[in-house]
Design a protein around this motif. Sequence first.
Motif, mmCIF file in Angstrom:
data_model
loop_
_atom_site.group_PDB
_atom_site.id
_atom_site.type_symbol
_atom_site.label_atom_id
_atom_site.label_comp_id
_atom_site.label_asym_id
_atom_site.label_seq_id
_atom_site.Cartn_x
_atom_site.Cartn_y
_atom_site.Cartn_z
ATOM 1 N N SER A 108 0.834 -1.197 0.000
ATOM 2 C CA SER A 108 0.000 0.000 0.000
ATOM 3 C C SER A 108 0.873 1.252 0.000
ATOM 4 N N MET A 109 0.434 2.263 -0.727
ATOM 5 C CA MET A 109 1.135 3.540 -0.706
ATOM 6 C C MET A 109 0.204 4.643 -1.171
ATOM 7 N N GLY A 110 0.241 5.773 -0.479
ATOM 8 C CA GLY A 110 -0.611 6.901 -0.818
ATOM 9 C C GLY A 110 -0.073 7.713 -1.983
ATOM 10 N N GLN A 111 -0.865 8.684 -2.391
ATOM 11 C CA GLN A 111 -0.514 9.546 -3.515
ATOM 12 C C GLN A 111 0.845 10.205 -3.317
ATOM 13 N N HIS A 112 1.651 10.183 -4.360
ATOM 14 C CA HIS A 112 2.953 10.851 -4.424
ATOM 15 C C HIS A 112 4.021 10.253 -3.497
ATOM 16 N N GLY A 113 3.756 9.113 -2.866
ATOM 17 C CA GLY A 113 4.793 8.463 -2.073
ATOM 18 C C GLY A 113 4.991 9.088 -0.709
ATOM 19 N N PHE A 114 6.134 8.731 -0.083
ATOM 20 C CA PHE A 114 6.343 9.086 1.324
ATOM 21 C C PHE A 114 7.459 10.094 1.572
ATOM 22 N N ALA A 115 8.304 10.391 0.598
ATOM 23 C CA ALA A 115 9.470 11.245 0.858
ATOM 24 C C ALA A 115 9.062 12.626 1.346
ATOM 25 N N ARG A 116 7.951 13.146 0.854
ATOM 26 C CA ARG A 116 7.524 14.501 1.231
ATOM 27 C C ARG A 116 7.156 14.611 2.703
ATOM 28 N N ASP A 117 6.953 13.461 3.362
ATOM 29 C CA ASP A 117 6.566 13.444 4.776
ATOM 30 C C ASP A 117 7.648 12.839 5.665
ATOM 31 N N LEU A 121 10.589 -0.014 4.248
ATOM 32 C CA LEU A 121 10.626 -1.350 3.645
ATOM 33 C C LEU A 121 9.321 -2.120 3.835
ATOM 34 N N LYS A 122 8.490 -1.698 4.771
ATOM 35 C CA LYS A 122 7.216 -2.395 4.987
ATOM 36 C C LYS A 122 6.298 -2.290 3.777
ATOM 37 N N ASN A 123 6.296 -1.139 3.130
ATOM 38 C CA ASN A 123 5.413 -0.948 1.983
ATOM 39 C C ASN A 123 6.139 -0.552 0.708
ATOM 40 N N TYR A 124 7.467 -0.561 0.772
ATOM 41 C CA TYR A 124 8.281 -0.287 -0.418
ATOM 42 C C TYR A 124 9.528 -1.161 -0.282
ATOM 43 N N PRO A 125 9.510 -2.359 -0.864
ATOM 44 C CA PRO A 125 10.515 -3.389 -0.559
ATOM 45 C C PRO A 125 11.847 -3.212 -1.289
ATOM 46 N N PHE A 126 12.308 -1.975 -1.377
ATOM 47 C CA PHE A 126 13.552 -1.689 -2.073
ATOM 48 C C PHE A 126 14.441 -0.828 -1.178
ATOM 49 N N GLU A 127 15.706 -1.169 -1.140
ATOM 50 C CA GLU A 127 16.677 -0.352 -0.417
ATOM 51 C C GLU A 127 17.139 0.775 -1.337
ATOM 52 N N PHE A 128 17.057 1.994 -0.859
ATOM 53 C CA PHE A 128 17.377 3.125 -1.721
ATOM 54 C C PHE A 128 18.169 4.175 -0.956
#
Length: 290
Positions: free
Chosen positions: A69-78, A102-109
């Motif tokens: 699950s992920m909301g509009q425009h992702g999470f970086a802005r918050d 990693l819970k809702n975006y399974p990539f290390e970045f």
Amino acid sequence: MTLKLESERARVTINKFGAELSSFILKETGVEYIWQADSAFWGRHAPVLFPLVGRLKDNTYSYQDKTYSMGQHGFARDMLFDVIEQTNNSAILELKSNQETLKNYPFEFRLLIGYKLEETTLTISYDVSTLSDEMYFSIGGHPAFNIPLIEGTEMSDYYLHFAPLKSRIKIPLKGAYINNACKTLAQTNTSIQLKHSLFKEDAQILETKGRNTFSILSDKHPHGVMLSYEDFPFVGFWSPNTVEAPFVCIEPWCGIADDVSSNGKIEEKIGINKLTKGDHFNKSYTIRIQ
């Protein structure tokens, strides 16, 4: 919580929360070009959109047979960024994946947002890398510009200028999602007067190629703003359609909302970017004020 950058002619403020540009002032006039986040209209200035641009169908996507699950425009802005470099006129802010992302975006970045102010031009740069075997993401800007810029003027005194002057493909929205099958030709071979009715169906979205500059200008005074980039595949123009807000966004995107026919697989998402371990993604755009 904020960083200050300065040149001989301009001042910039960046919020470490979201690595968000929150002020861009021309010193000789005191004019503020960035929307000041009045929540009565829209409570943000210029959020960084990552790792999504736009909205997912049902706010979900799948990767390797798992649903996230992920909301509009992702999470970086918050999220709070770390400052890893700063000078009088530049800064680099960093965000890394962690147990929560990693819970809702399974990539290390690793995401780096760079700002560099030279005279009246601000360069905003993105650097994305991954430690995962592969990574799928979108990224983009959402800067909002005050319209009107000068007291005694109104939105209809301003126009949007396109360079080069040529037609571009317009991608319509159907609700929160794009309708890629119904693309049309936008008449961006001439300037367009700004008015609230332009946004009655939400954002105006164009496909772009090569070098593009989009300017907000007025014939009533010399002040304006120019946003330029090379090879961002999409741009959005937005102002709220539920209230007549005194700002317009010019949004350079490497990514886009889900299509109405999307199957939810992030690997097949329109406009998605892919990195493999050891690769870097680099893009930048500029904002020039006058």
